[in-house]
Design a protein around this motif. Structure first.
Motif, PDB file in Angstrom:
ATOM      1  N   GLY A 112       0.815  -1.213   0.000  1.00  0.00           N
ATOM      2  CA  GLY A 112       0.000   0.000   0.000  1.00  0.00           C
ATOM      3  C   GLY A 112       0.847   1.261   0.000  1.00  0.00           C
ATOM      4  N   ALA A 135      -7.953   1.952  -5.061  1.00  0.00           N
ATOM      5  CA  ALA A 135      -8.053   2.185  -3.624  1.00  0.00           C
ATOM      6  C   ALA A 135      -9.503   2.411  -3.209  1.00  0.00           C
ATOM      7  N   MET A 139     -11.561   0.007  -0.652  1.00  0.00           N
ATOM      8  CA  MET A 139     -12.168   0.536   0.566  1.00  0.00           C
ATOM      9  C   MET A 139     -13.663   0.235   0.626  1.00  0.00           C
ATOM     10  N   PRO A 182      -8.362  -4.713   1.534  1.00  0.00           N
ATOM     11  CA  PRO A 182      -8.923  -3.446   2.034  1.00  0.00           C
ATOM     12  C   PRO A 182      -7.891  -2.572   2.726  1.00  0.00           C
ATOM     13  N   GLN A 183      -6.962  -3.191   3.463  1.00  0.00           N
ATOM     14  CA  GLN A 183      -5.928  -2.401   4.140  1.00  0.00           C
ATOM     15  C   GLN A 183      -4.939  -1.801   3.149  1.00  0.00           C
ATOM     16  N   ALA A 185      -5.745  -0.723   0.248  1.00  0.00           N
ATOM     17  CA  ALA A 185      -6.450   0.446  -0.275  1.00  0.00           C
ATOM     18  C   ALA A 185      -6.345   1.631   0.673  1.00  0.00           C
ATOM     19  N   TYR A 186      -6.571   1.385   1.965  1.00  0.00           N
ATOM     20  CA  TYR A 186      -6.495   2.475   2.941  1.00  0.00           C
ATOM     21  C   TYR A 186      -5.083   3.048   3.034  1.00  0.00           C
ATOM     22  N   VAL A 187      -4.085   2.166   3.095  1.00  0.00           N
ATOM     23  CA  VAL A 187      -2.699   2.621   3.228  1.00  0.00           C
ATOM     24  C   VAL A 187      -2.277   3.393   1.976  1.00  0.00           C
ATOM     25  N   ARG A 189      -4.136   5.095  -0.138  1.00  0.00           N
ATOM     26  CA  ARG A 189      -4.808   6.401  -0.143  1.00  0.00           C
ATOM     27  C   ARG A 189      -4.175   7.345   0.868  1.00  0.00           C
ATOM     28  N   LEU A 190      -3.863   6.825   2.044  1.00  0.00           N
ATOM     29  CA  LEU A 190      -3.251   7.638   3.088  1.00  0.00           C
ATOM     30  C   LEU A 190      -1.841   8.067   2.698  1.00  0.00           C
ATOM     31  N   TYR A 233      -1.773   4.923  11.520  1.00  0.00           N
ATOM     32  CA  TYR A 233      -2.886   4.080  11.082  1.00  0.00           C
ATOM     33  C   TYR A 233      -2.655   2.606  11.417  1.00  0.00           C
ATOM     34  N   ALA A 237      -5.390  -0.299  11.768  1.00  0.00           N
ATOM     35  CA  ALA A 237      -5.249  -1.353  10.759  1.00  0.00           C
ATOM     36  C   ALA A 237      -5.134  -2.724  11.416  1.00  0.00           C
TER      37      ALA A 237
END
Length: 305
Positions: A112, A135, A139, A182-183, A185-187, A189-190, A233, A237
């Motif tokens: 990510g 991403a 999510m 899913p993680q 995607a979050y990482v 984006r962050l 995060y 996470a």
């Protein structure tokens, strides 16, 4: 640092106590009981079972009894698995669940982060749009939706990987992917947002003006600062991966704690549900505690007092 760590550990005790109390009374408030079956037990046998497990006592007394056992390290017996204590069942499933969760995190965070850095360096280009789109899709799809889709695609249609189990290297791939995607995607984006913000800082422009190679500018100056939000995060996470593994383990038939938790909740196995909740709660508190310590080590501006 030691004083700060000690304070954090002490303040985590009330958090766990509130978690235990909420779980205890919510389970007791749910309809049904641990000895309810399709075939009703004779009244005298049911009363004997209630007395044997102290379920005939007032709720406050049951709660006090449970806390007393917890202070001694006793999580109580399992109602659903006679002859086994909750500690023994958790000890059997914990290594599998922890392995699954850690593999998912080790896969999600580096991948990510790399995708987020790529999107930031290629801002408003095709790579950026592709990473952002993927991403957003990741999510939007939780693990319990991704898991059947992965089974359908890679196990049923293509036949590349096993549809379940925990007996081979191939059987690990799909559950790890279901938890990690899913993680990722979050990482991503962050990391994208954080890296874009850092690259526009004055000290990055100064480093480039000094003639440093772009690789050194990114690795030595931009990356440590951009990693701070990602590091923060890691606590949530880890919580997401651990709680998501409960359902994923059930879908893939993995012999971890998740299987015990789902069955215990359905069968009102109070002590087993409480034991799993305490185990996961302690892990989440520990992960957040370690993340706070690492944050202070990586960022000298953060003072632990």
């Amino acid at each position: 640092m030691f004083t700060y760590a000690l304070k954090r550990l002490i303040t985590s005790v009330p958090t766990l106590l509130v978690l235990i109390a909420l779980t205890f009374f919510m389970m007791r408030a749910a309809p049904g009981g641990p000895f309810d079956r399709e075939r009703a037990l004779p009244p005298e046998i049911e009363r004997a079972l209630q007395a044997a497990y102290h379920l005939d006592e007032p709720l406050w007394q049951q709660f006090a009894r449970y806390l007393g056992g917890l202070l001694r390290g006793d999580l109580g017996p399992s109602f659903q698995y006679p002859g086994f204590s909750v500690s023994e069942l958790i000890a059997q499933g914990a290594p599998v669940s922890l392995t699954l969760g850690l593999l998912a995190l080790l896969f999600a965070v580096p991948l990510g982060s790399m995708l987020g850095i790529l999107a930031a360096l290629k801002q408003h280009r095709a790579a950026d749009y592709a990473v952002t789109t993927l991403a957003l899709g990741g999510m939007a799809l939780p693990s319990f939706v991704l898991a059947p889709l992965l089974i359908l695609a890679f196990a049923v249609n293509l036949g590349w990987l096993p549809a379940g189990g925990w007996s081979s290297l191939g059987s690990i791939v799909l559950p790890v992917l279901a938890l990690a995607l899913p993680q990722i995607a979050y990482v991503a984006r962050l990391m994208r947002g954080s890296m874009i913000e850092v690259l526009h800082q004055a000290y990055i422009r100064a480093a480039r003006a000094k003639g440093l190679p772009e690789r050194l500018v990114l690795l030595r100056h931009a990356l440590p600062a951009a990693l701070m939000p990602v590091l923060s995060y890691l606590g949530p996470a880890a919580a997401g991966v651990m709680t998501g593994s409960v359902v994923v383990e059930q879908i893939f038939g993995i012999p971890g704690i998740g299987r015990y938790f789902v069955q215990a909740a359905l069968n009102r196995d109070y002590t087993l549900v409480l034991g799993v909740v305490i185990f996961y709660g302690a892990l989440i508190v520990l992960f957040n505690f370690l993340v706070d310590l690492l944050y202070g080590l990586l960022d000298p501006r953060v003072q632990h007092v």
